[in-house]
Enzyme design. Structure first.
Site, mmCIF file in Angstrom:
data_model
loop_
_atom_site.group_PDB
_atom_site.id
_atom_site.type_symbol
_atom_site.label_atom_id
_atom_site.label_comp_id
_atom_site.label_asym_id
_atom_site.label_seq_id
_atom_site.Cartn_x
_atom_site.Cartn_y
_atom_site.Cartn_z
ATOM 1 C CB THR A 29 -0.972 0.032 1.193
ATOM 2 O OG1 THR A 29 -0.275 -0.326 2.369
ATOM 3 C CG2 THR A 29 -2.138 -0.917 0.993
ATOM 4 C CD GLN A 102 -2.383 -13.211 1.003
ATOM 5 O OE1 GLN A 102 -2.047 -12.351 1.813
ATOM 6 N NE2 GLN A 102 -3.595 -13.721 1.001
ATOM 7 C CG HIS A 122 -3.131 -14.747 -5.087
ATOM 8 N ND1 HIS A 122 -3.699 -13.847 -4.205
ATOM 9 C CD2 HIS A 122 -3.368 -15.972 -4.573
ATOM 10 C CE1 HIS A 122 -4.239 -14.519 -3.190
ATOM 11 N NE2 HIS A 122 -4.046 -15.807 -3.382
ATOM 12 C CB CYS A 155 -1.493 -16.916 -28.824
ATOM 13 S SG CYS A 155 0.192 -17.536 -29.007
ATOM 14 C CB CYS A 158 -1.030 -21.287 -31.256
ATOM 15 S SG CYS A 158 -1.732 -20.881 -29.651
ATOM 16 C CB SER A 197 -6.208 -9.564 7.021
ATOM 17 O OG SER A 197 -5.895 -8.188 6.961
HETATM 18 ZN ZN ZN Z 1 -0.286 -19.747 -28.283
#
Ligand code: ZN
Length: 252
Positions: A29, A102, A122, A155, A158, A197
């Site tokens: 923060t 996180q 994450h 992408c 592909c 937390s």
């Molecule tokens: Zn791809």
């Protein structure tokens, strides 16, 4: 003894490779990155986009890239603060066995930690990957395509769906990251929680892995956690202020 002196003493007591850092939104923060879960945070203003909806619905992907133009602008410009820098210093001194976070902001890396020292539960906002072939791209490169009018970029290799390498709602956390986080917590003599937390899985349970293995717990967080009563130290100071102080104490 001040909180900073006690924290410094705990670090020294835990010894070489003795401490695992568990960090959450509260550490960033003060780098100007809002806690996305706090009132007024982005997740309370926008309904979260579920992973399954992202895969299925091009309109959801367009919405996600539009939001990302705003949220990523904050993250890409942020700099590590005194707390990130102190942790990177402890790593260089050999005091840590690793950092589990996180956060998706990459600020531990920007502070100088090598990639292998950080477990990102994450994911990471700085990259984009193809969900079909796994190719990885820089976020800004893909955003440039969005800004140029390619609202649901695919992408280039592909034609697969591209997605930021952060973990979405409804998307499982990477099993390897969880296993690494558990291993680091089990082998640490001290778990230091910074700015979390401890409300979501696996954050809520990881510090207990250290306790169950006979280690100690220290918590630096501005609000209460459900593990406060098991910690040898609980400090409510902002992480950047307190860890900056610890760095000064240990440098003496
Ligand atoms: Zn791809």
């Amino acid at each position: 003894m001040s909180s900073a002196e006690r924290l410094a003493a705990l670090l020294v007591e835990a010894g070489q490779d003795g401490t695992v850092i568990f960090s959450g939104a509260g550490i960033s923060t003060e780098s100007g990155i809002p806690d996305f879960r706090s009132p007024g945070g982005i997740w309370t203003r926008y309904a979260p986009i579920d992973y399954a909806d992202y895969l299925r619905d091009p309109a959801m992907r367009r919405e996600s890239w539009r939001r990302g133009l705003n949220t990523y602008a904050t993250i890409v410009d942020a700099s590590p603060n005194a707390a990130h820098l102190a942790i990177a210093d402890w790593w260089r001194q050999g005091l840590l066995n690793g950092v589990v976070t996180q956060n998706i902001d990459g600020l531990h890396h920007k502070a100088g930690l090598p990639a292998e020292a950080v477990v990102e539960l994450h994911g990471n906002a700085h990259s984009v990957s193809c969900l079909t072939c796994g190719a990885c791209f820089d976020r800004l490169t893909v955003q440039a395509r969005v800004l140029a009018g390619d609202e649901d970029p695919v992408c280039p290799n592909c034609g697969g769906v591209l997605k930021s390498t952060t973990i979405s709602f409804g998307q499982g956390l990477p099993p390897r990251a969880i296993a690494e986080a558990q291993q680091l917590h089990a082998s640490a003599r001290l778990c230091m929680v910074i700015g979390s937390s401890l409300v979501v899985y696996p954050a809520a349970t990881l510090p207990e892995v250290t306790l169950d293995a006979g280690g100690q717990l220290a918590i630096v967080n501005q609000t209460e956690t459900h593990l406060d009563h098991l910690a040898v130290l609980v400090a409510r100071e902002p992480a950047a202020v307190l860890l900056g102080e610890v760095a000064r104490v240990t440098a003496r």
